[in-house]
Scaffold this active site. Structure first.
Site, PDB file in Angstrom:
ATOM      1  N   LYS A 111      15.281 -28.371  52.871  1.00  0.00           N
ATOM      2  CA  LYS A 111      14.847 -28.164  51.484  1.00  0.00           C
ATOM      3  C   LYS A 111      13.392 -28.567  51.277  1.00  0.00           C
ATOM      4  O   LYS A 111      12.745 -28.090  50.352  1.00  0.00           O
ATOM      5  CB  LYS A 111      15.764 -28.919  50.530  1.00  0.00           C
TER       6      LYS A 111
HETATM    7  C1  LIG Z   1      21.062 -27.328  51.115  1.00  0.00           C
HETATM    8  C2  LIG Z   1      21.432 -27.338  52.552  1.00  0.00           C
HETATM    9  C3  LIG Z   1      22.067 -26.235  53.170  1.00  0.00           C
HETATM   10  C4  LIG Z   1      22.469 -24.989  52.423  1.00  0.00           C
HETATM   11  O1  LIG Z   1      21.387 -24.317  51.851  1.00  0.00           O
HETATM   12  P1  LIG Z   1      21.604 -23.060  50.890  1.00  0.00           P
HETATM   13  O2  LIG Z   1      20.488 -23.106  49.919  1.00  0.00           O
HETATM   14  O3  LIG Z   1      22.913 -23.237  50.288  1.00  0.00           O
HETATM   15  O4  LIG Z   1      21.534 -21.861  51.739  1.00  0.00           O
HETATM   16  C5  LIG Z   1      22.349 -26.323  54.522  1.00  0.00           C
HETATM   17  N1  LIG Z   1      22.069 -27.433  55.234  1.00  0.00           N
HETATM   18  C6  LIG Z   1      21.470 -28.508  54.678  1.00  0.00           C
HETATM   19  C7  LIG Z   1      21.191 -29.701  55.520  1.00  0.00           C
HETATM   20  C8  LIG Z   1      21.117 -28.494  53.338  1.00  0.00           C
HETATM   21  O5  LIG Z   1      20.524 -29.590  52.789  1.00  0.00           O
END
Ligand SMILES: *Cc1c(COP(=O)(O)O)cnc(C)c1O
Length: 465
Positions: A111
């Site tokens: 993120k």
């Molecule tokens: C948020 C997150 C995801 C999923 O991301 P999406 O936006 O739902 O595609 C996968 N892995 C980690 C470690 C995350 O923090």
């Protein structure tokens, strides 16, 4: 470039407005009126660019002339200077397993790729156009810390993140509460995540309060987040193929909100030679069931799994895909969403289901398979996967020419890794010493009134200072 709502209910807006709006005022998601097309010669050229230069090219297509190129370049440079790897999102090859590492940012999860950029974009636009933004959000783990790191120390922005006291992992808690910048306000509420989220929803539903205090959200539906994530698909393709435009790659993407994999879909629609996008879900498999059946139906519960960032019942970015699947026909999107609202499911017709199958495969992966994958990869190559990444690697088994997205550093998920391989992953510098650092956090009852009072007091203290 102009942006409209997936539900067709707003006049077109520019990039800056789309970013500041987040969610369209008709409740839909913002999408560009057209998808820029990249020709093969340009793709070959782009394959030689570093991450930041590539980001500048991709973003320019969507920003248009709303931000001068030099300013945009500077924004991008600052956003990715916080990453610990010189390539920002390197692709590594472990005995034929190709991993796109997205976790070199300050909170060790993917993120950061989007939120580092979003924080700088917010600051830039608020400075330029005048304004103030007070971000309020609830977190059960990763999003809160990535959002905090995205805006720490930024002018014209305050951030308030609620977490359920004692119910996030110690690493996640310390990642948030050790950020001591004055504009960062951590609040531990005495309650559950649902309590915290309920309070945030109540604040946003209180429209006079929301506008008086300029409340905003950092959620996964901001178009700028999608864009930032699109960059690494282009980047990975360039690294792996060295610009050979006859080569198509597939990507395996651990996803819950359909955010990460939607960015891959956008890259494909822009002309990147992508073969399959593999949607890798855990037991919370609404997306997998959709790809398999053409029916998008809410399950009975949200299951807790070893990959908690994907424990999601409804994928917030899915609406964008529905819009493109139906060639931008907002009336159909509205009809499908209405069906969803009424019945808890929506059905796309056979022709559209076939179109979905042309782009996506989907695999739901159990916790047992996740642990077995962490173990198997460690045994064959010594490489340690985080549980989310392991979901994607498992889903990619048996496929060739595929890149697996690694969404978090394994050291963030101590227990799952310990259970799989009997040891912990070595910590990256960003996670070291967290337990010893100074921290700051307010503790409040899990009531709307308590949080409102706290917000008001903090904001008036800030404005008189
Ligand atoms: C948020 C997150 C995801 C999923 O991301 P999406 O936006 O739902 O595609 C996968 N892995 C980690 C470690 C995350 O923090």
């Amino acid at each position: 470039m102009h942006y409209v709502s997936t539900r067709g209910g707003i006049e077109p807006v520019g990039f800056a407005q789309a970013v500041m709006m987040g969610l369209a005022t008709d409740g839909g998601l913002l999408v560009p009126t057209q998808i820029p097309q990249i020709d093969l010669a340009t793709l070959a050229q782009w394959s030689r660019l570093g991450f930041q230069d590539l980001a500048l090219e991709v973003l320019t297509l969507f920003v248009g002339d709303e931000i001068p190129r030099d300013h945009l370049r500077d924004l991008i440079e600052r956003s990715y200077a916080t990453f610990a790897h010189p390539e920002v999102t390197p692709v590594i090859d472990q005995d034929g397993l190709r991993i796109l590492e997205l976790f070199h940012g300050p909170t060790a999860a993917f993120k950061d790729v989007a939120l580092q950029l979003l924080g700088n974009l917010f600051e830039y636009l608020l400075e330029r156009d005048g304004g103030q933004l007070n971000i309020v959000g609830a977190t059960s783990g990763d999003t809160g810390s990535a959002a905090i790191y995205g805006v720490r120390g930024k002018d014209r922005i305050q951030i308030f993140i609620l977490h359920p006291k004692g119910r996030v992992s110690p690493i996640q808690e310390r990642q948030m509460t050790t950020v001591l910048d004055e504009n960062v306000h951590n609040i531990a509420v005495r309650g559950t995540f649902d309590d915290a989220q309920g309070i945030v929803k109540a604040l946003f539903n209180d429209l006079p309060f929301k506008s008086a205090h300029r409340l905003g959200a950092v959620n996964s539906i901001n178009w700028a987040r999608i864009l930032a994530q699109t960059v690494y698909y282009f980047y990975a393709w360039g690294r792996v193929t060295a610009g050979d435009v006859s080569r198509r790659l597939s990507f395996s993407v651990p996803t819950g909100n359909f955010g990460d994999v939607f960015a891959g879909y956008l890259a494909k629609r822009m002309g990147l030679p992508i073969d399959r996008l593999v949607i890798a879900t855990n037991r919370n498999d609404i997306l997998t069931r959709f790809v398999q059946t053409g029916v998008y139906a809410v399950g009975d519960a949200v299951y807790q799994t070893l990959s908690p960032a994907m424990d999601i019942q409804i994928a917030s970015n899915f609406e964008r895909y529905l819009y493109y699947l139906h060639d931008g026909d907002s009336a159909t999107v509205r009809a499908l969403l209405e069906q969803m609202q009424r019945t808890g499911r929506l059905d796309v017709d056979a022709a559209h289901h076939a179109r979905a199958l042309a782009d996506f495969d989907a695999v739901a992966v159990t916790d047992e398979q996740t642990l077995a994958q962490i173990r198997a990869t460690f045994e064959t190559s010594g490489y340690i996967l985080c549980p989310h990444t392991a979901v994607g690697v498992h889903a990619a088994r048996g496929r060739s020419d595929i890149v697996c997205l690694a969404t978090a550093h394994p050291a963030k998920f101590v227990e799952a890794v310990q259970e799989a391989i009997g040891r912990e992953a070595p910590q990256p510098p960003s996670l070291r010493g967290l337990m010893e650092k100074e921290s700051r956090c307010s503790e409040l009852d899990a009531t709307v009134a308590a949080v409102k009072g706290h917000l008001e007091a903090s904001l008036s203290a800030g404005s008189s200072a």
